[in-house]
Design a protein around this motif. Sequence first.
Motif, mmCIF file in Angstrom:
data_model
loop_
_atom_site.group_PDB
_atom_site.id
_atom_site.type_symbol
_atom_site.label_atom_id
_atom_site.label_comp_id
_atom_site.label_asym_id
_atom_site.label_seq_id
_atom_site.Cartn_x
_atom_site.Cartn_y
_atom_site.Cartn_z
ATOM 1 N N ASP A 73 37.176 45.014 28.430
ATOM 2 C CA ASP A 73 36.168 44.739 29.423
ATOM 3 C C ASP A 73 36.287 44.877 30.977
ATOM 4 O OD1 ASP A 73 34.391 43.499 27.545
ATOM 5 O OD2 ASP A 73 35.536 41.711 27.470
ATOM 6 N N ASP A 74 35.683 45.445 31.769
ATOM 7 C CA ASP A 74 35.876 45.644 33.002
ATOM 8 C C ASP A 74 36.117 44.429 33.682
ATOM 9 O OD1 ASP A 74 36.365 46.641 35.521
ATOM 10 O OD2 ASP A 74 34.500 47.322 35.596
ATOM 11 N N ILE A 75 37.479 44.014 34.223
ATOM 12 C CA ILE A 75 37.440 42.505 34.703
ATOM 13 C C ILE A 75 37.010 42.763 36.105
ATOM 14 C CG2 ILE A 75 39.341 42.033 33.242
ATOM 15 C CD1 ILE A 75 41.078 42.251 35.446
ATOM 16 N N TYR A 76 36.779 43.813 36.838
ATOM 17 C CA TYR A 76 36.105 43.718 38.200
ATOM 18 C C TYR A 76 34.539 43.897 38.180
ATOM 19 C CZ TYR A 76 40.559 43.185 40.437
ATOM 20 O OH TYR A 76 41.692 42.712 40.507
ATOM 21 N N ASP A 77 33.879 44.024 36.977
ATOM 22 C CA ASP A 77 32.632 43.911 36.812
ATOM 23 C C ASP A 77 32.040 42.661 37.505
ATOM 24 O OD1 ASP A 77 30.311 45.395 35.213
ATOM 25 O OD2 ASP A 77 30.105 43.335 34.928
ATOM 26 N N LYS A 78 30.755 43.052 38.059
ATOM 27 C CA LYS A 78 30.216 41.802 38.939
ATOM 28 C C LYS A 78 29.905 40.668 38.021
ATOM 29 C CE LYS A 78 26.700 43.911 41.224
ATOM 30 N NZ LYS A 78 25.774 44.447 41.504
ATOM 31 N N ASN A 79 29.547 40.662 36.781
ATOM 32 C CA ASN A 79 29.292 39.813 35.643
ATOM 33 C C ASN A 79 30.542 39.071 34.991
ATOM 34 O OD1 ASN A 79 26.731 39.987 36.611
ATOM 35 N ND2 ASN A 79 26.315 41.671 35.207
ATOM 36 N N TYR A 80 31.499 39.720 35.258
ATOM 37 C CA TYR A 80 32.816 39.187 34.497
ATOM 38 C C TYR A 80 33.058 37.909 34.824
ATOM 39 C CZ TYR A 80 36.766 39.562 31.522
ATOM 40 O OH TYR A 80 37.794 39.405 30.676
ATOM 41 N N ASP A 81 33.538 36.964 33.857
ATOM 42 C CA ASP A 81 33.692 35.525 34.064
ATOM 43 C C ASP A 81 35.196 35.383 34.358
ATOM 44 O OD1 ASP A 81 34.050 32.968 34.176
ATOM 45 O OD2 ASP A 81 33.367 32.625 32.159
ATOM 46 N N VAL A 82 35.481 35.178 35.856
ATOM 47 C CA VAL A 82 36.791 35.156 36.238
ATOM 48 C C VAL A 82 37.573 34.047 35.929
ATOM 49 C CG1 VAL A 82 38.451 35.274 38.213
ATOM 50 C CG2 VAL A 82 36.011 36.333 38.373
ATOM 51 N N ILE A 83 36.943 32.728 35.769
ATOM 52 C CA ILE A 83 37.426 31.544 35.116
ATOM 53 C C ILE A 83 38.096 31.710 33.800
ATOM 54 C CG2 ILE A 83 37.055 29.117 34.841
ATOM 55 C CD1 ILE A 83 36.722 29.585 37.789
ATOM 56 N N ASN A 84 37.086 32.242 33.208
ATOM 57 C CA ASN A 84 37.360 32.592 31.661
ATOM 58 C C ASN A 84 38.631 33.511 31.571
ATOM 59 O OD1 ASN A 84 37.452 32.445 28.849
ATOM 60 N ND2 ASN A 84 36.122 34.305 28.628
ATOM 61 N N LEU A 85 38.785 34.496 32.332
ATOM 62 C CA LEU A 85 39.703 35.540 32.361
ATOM 63 C C LEU A 85 41.283 34.860 32.921
ATOM 64 C CD1 LEU A 85 40.790 38.589 32.711
ATOM 65 C CD2 LEU A 85 40.726 38.151 35.108
ATOM 66 N N ARG A 86 41.217 34.048 33.747
ATOM 67 C CA ARG A 86 42.288 33.049 34.041
ATOM 68 C C ARG A 86 42.668 32.035 33.242
ATOM 69 N NH1 ARG A 86 40.443 32.394 40.285
ATOM 70 N NH2 ARG A 86 40.683 34.491 41.012
ATOM 71 N N THR A 87 41.901 31.832 32.076
ATOM 72 C CA THR A 87 42.495 30.716 30.908
ATOM 73 C C THR A 87 43.139 31.637 29.976
ATOM 74 O OG1 THR A 87 40.453 30.973 29.926
ATOM 75 C CG2 THR A 87 40.404 29.268 31.329
ATOM 76 N N ARG A 88 42.804 32.872 29.774
ATOM 77 C CA ARG A 88 43.100 33.853 28.971
ATOM 78 C C ARG A 88 44.439 34.452 29.507
ATOM 79 N NH1 ARG A 88 38.425 36.665 26.784
ATOM 80 N NH2 ARG A 88 39.791 37.606 25.057
ATOM 81 N N VAL A 89 44.541 34.683 30.853
ATOM 82 C CA VAL A 89 45.709 35.409 31.251
ATOM 83 C C VAL A 89 46.354 34.280 32.339
ATOM 84 C CG1 VAL A 89 46.547 37.293 32.673
ATOM 85 C CG2 VAL A 89 44.534 37.603 31.280
ATOM 86 N N GLY A 90 47.512 33.738 31.666
ATOM 87 C CA GLY A 90 48.079 32.524 32.558
ATOM 88 C C GLY A 90 49.197 33.224 33.901
ATOM 89 N N MET A 91 49.642 32.466 34.758
ATOM 90 C CA MET A 91 50.366 33.050 35.468
ATOM 91 C C MET A 91 51.315 31.839 36.134
ATOM 92 S SD MET A 91 49.315 34.951 39.031
ATOM 93 C CE MET A 91 50.381 36.108 39.806
ATOM 94 N N VAL A 92 52.844 32.383 36.224
ATOM 95 C CA VAL A 92 53.784 31.821 36.861
ATOM 96 C C VAL A 92 54.182 32.471 37.876
ATOM 97 C CG1 VAL A 92 56.073 30.932 36.318
ATOM 98 C CG2 VAL A 92 54.418 31.227 34.283
ATOM 99 N N PHE A 93 54.459 31.510 38.954
ATOM 100 C CA PHE A 93 54.699 32.197 40.354
ATOM 101 C C PHE A 93 56.050 31.860 40.774
ATOM 102 C CE2 PHE A 93 50.391 30.619 40.099
ATOM 103 C CZ PHE A 93 49.640 31.389 40.945
ATOM 104 N N GLN A 94 56.390 32.843 41.724
ATOM 105 C CA GLN A 94 57.809 33.039 42.250
ATOM 106 C C GLN A 94 58.537 31.724 42.566
ATOM 107 O OE1 GLN A 94 57.649 35.540 45.657
ATOM 108 N NE2 GLN A 94 60.069 35.288 46.038
ATOM 109 N N LYS A 95 57.743 30.707 43.351
ATOM 110 C CA LYS A 95 58.152 29.359 43.712
ATOM 111 C C LYS A 95 57.808 28.580 42.897
ATOM 112 C CE LYS A 95 57.864 26.697 47.470
ATOM 113 N NZ LYS A 95 57.231 26.385 48.654
ATOM 114 N N PRO A 96 58.616 27.641 42.104
ATOM 115 C CA PRO A 96 58.089 26.430 41.155
ATOM 116 C C PRO A 96 56.996 25.753 42.004
ATOM 117 C CG PRO A 96 60.616 26.618 40.994
ATOM 118 C CD PRO A 96 59.941 27.282 42.021
ATOM 119 N N ASN A 97 55.680 25.505 41.507
ATOM 120 C CA ASN A 97 54.735 25.132 42.042
ATOM 121 C C ASN A 97 54.185 23.629 41.299
ATOM 122 O OD1 ASN A 97 53.568 26.650 40.673
ATOM 123 N ND2 ASN A 97 52.071 27.539 42.089
ATOM 124 N N PRO A 98 54.631 22.801 40.771
ATOM 125 C CA PRO A 98 54.147 21.674 40.047
ATOM 126 C C PRO A 98 53.192 21.029 41.096
ATOM 127 C CG PRO A 98 56.458 21.249 40.450
ATOM 128 C CD PRO A 98 56.195 22.689 40.845
#
Lengths: 253, 403
Positions: A73-98
Motif C-alpha cells: 500500500d502506498d503510505i503517502y496516498d491521500k486516503n492512507y490511514d497514518v494512525i493505523n500505519l503507526r500502530t503497525r510500524v513502531g518506533m524507538v527514538f534516540q533519546k529514551p523518552n518515557p
Amino acid sequence: MKTENVFQITNLNLHYGTKQALFDIAMEIPKNQVTALIGPSGCGKSTLLRSLNRMNDLIDNCHVDGLVQYENDDIYDKNYDVINLRTRVGMVFQKPNPFPMSIFDNIAYGPRCQGVKDKKTLNEIVKNALVNSALYDEVKDRLKEAATSLSGGQQQRLCIARAIAMSPEVILMDEPTSALDPIATAKIEELIQELKKDYTIVIVTHNMQQAARISDNTAFFLMGELIEYDKTDLIFSQPSKKQTEDYITGRFG
Amino acid sequence: MKHSKRRRLDFLFQGVITITSMIGLFLLIAIFAYVFKQGSGLLSWDLLTSDYYATTYDTYYSDQLGDEVFEKPSHLDESVYFSSKWGIGFSTALDNEGKSYMLIAYIDSNSPLRILPDKNNEGEVVEITENQALLKVIFTNYTIIMSSEGPENAANLFDAADGIIDMITTTSGKGIRGSIITTLYLIILTLIIALPIGVLSAIYLREFAPKKSKIVEILRRLIEMLTGVPSIIFGLLGAAVFIPFTSTFTAADGGNLISGALTLAVIVLPVIITSTDEALKVIPDDFRQASLALGATKTQTTFKVVLKSAIPGILSAVLLSVGRIIGESAALIYAIGTAIKDQIILTERSTSLAVHIWSIMAGETPNFELASAISIIILAVVLVLNLIVKFIANKLSYESRTS
C-alpha cells in the motif's frame, strides 16, 4: 531463498523546504530481518527512517515525492490511514523518552489509545511486552513507580516494550543506543537479536561495529543518496563502491 | 588621584542602589504593618459570619415577674454587670466597625427575658440571646436605659424595675459574610467560564495552529498585551455588553453576579491563555513524538500526555486568576454594582470583598479599620491559595520527574 519485503521504496525524493534531503532512494526492506542504515551525520538515514512511519509529517515544509509501499500500500496516498500505519510500524527514538507516568501506564498507553480498557487484557499486554523486552525481572515489583526512575538503558528498553505492546510488524529504531553506556548498549543489541524472530527491524546507527554485529542487511548513505545496499557481510568484507570502503575503513565520517 | 575618584564613584553608586532597594522594601513592610495594625483589632469570627445589616427586635414584658433570684455565674468577670432579678448581664463591647455598644453578655436559661413577644408582629415571639446589643429599654416605672449610659447603670435599673413597656435589641451587623460568599461565587463562576476556554485556546495556539504562522504569532502577542489592559475598561465592557446580555436571558435587572463573572472571565482569560501556553511550550517534543509514533491521535496526544504534563503550569494560571478575581474592584463596580448584600442571589447585585472595601471607604465617613480587616482577609486567602497551588504543583512535578 526468496524473502518477503515489508517496505518497498521507489524513487523517493524528500525536501525540507528548498533543501533536498533524500535523492531517488530505491530499496526494499525484507521481513523478519534487521536492516541497518549507516552513514555520516546529515546523510539522510534518519530522514529515511522517519519517512517509513510518516513521522516527517510533523515537520513543517517537509515534502515527499515518490513511492513508499508498506505491504503493497502506498503510505503517502491521500486516503492512507497514518494512525493505523503507526500502530503497525513502531518506533524507538534516540533519546529514551518515557512519558512522565508510571512504568505500567507507559506501556499501557498505546493499547489504551486504541480503546483497550479491560484491566486483565492490559495486565497481560504489559507483562508480555516487558518479558519480550527483557525488562520484566527488573521492574516487576515496581510497575507503579515513575518510569523516569529507571536508568537510561532500562528506560530505552521500556520504550522498546512500549512499542512492542502495540504488537507491531516493524520496529524502527533511530540510533537507540547512542545515549547509552556500553553495558546498556550490549543489552539492547542482545534484545534486538531476540526481537528479530518476531519483528522486522530497521535501525539507524552511526556505530559501524554495531551495524556489523546485529544487522542482516546494511544500507550506506552519503549526502542523501543511497550509495550501496547489500548483505551486511558483503558490505563490510568486499564493498563494491569506493565511498563505502572509505567510510567503513574510517577514512571519513 | 584618578584612581581614588573612580573608587569613590563606585562606592557612591553602590550606596544609591542599596538605598533605592531599601525604599521599596520599607514601603512594602510599612503598608503591611499599617493594614495589620489598623485591621487586626476588628478581625473576629463574628465579622466573618455575621450579616452586614443588623436585625432589630422590638419587644416588651407585661407578665407578672416571679420572685426568683438569679446567681451571677462564676465565669463572668467584673466587666459584666448582672441583674439578679432578671438573670441578665451586660458589658461594653466594640462592634465590627470599632464603635462601642452595650452587649448582652449573659442571659440565664430561665430568665424571663429569654422569649419575649414581638411588638411589630402580633403573635410572634423574639428570642433574646447573648451577643445581641441592647439599644433602649423603657420600664413600667418609666425609667429609661439608653445604650450610651453604660452597663452598670443598666443592671441597676433592671433590678429596680418590675415590667418592660419597650425593649429594643439588635444583632451585631456590619459583618462581611455576604461579601465572602459573593467572592467565592465569583471565583467559581469565573473559573468555570474562563478555564476551559483559556486552556483550549492555549492548546490551539501551541499544539494545533500552524507552527510558523505569522497570524498565530500576532494573535499570541495580542493576548499577551490584553493582560496589561486596565480592568476598568473591561468593566465598561461588562456594563455595556454583559449586563444587557444577562438581563435579557435571566431574571436579572441591572448589574448581577453573572455579568460580574463574565467580565472577570474576560479579564483572566489572557492570564490563563498566556500561562498555559508557557507551560505547553516547555514540554519536550519527545513526548508528543513518542505518543504519535504509538499510533495515538493528535487529540489523544494532547490530552493524555501534553496536558497532563502541563498541569502545574495550568494550576499556576488558576492561582493568578483567583488572585485577580479576589483583588478586582474597578471592573466589578460597573459590572455588579456596589450594594452590599446578605442574601446572595446570582441574578442580583452584591459586592465582592474588594468592592466591599470600596463601598465602606466611599461614604462620608470612611472606615479604615474595617477596610484594613477585610484587606487582611484578602491577603490571607491569597497567601493560602499560593501555598496550596505550590504544594500541588510540587507534588505533581515530583511524581512525574523523580521516583
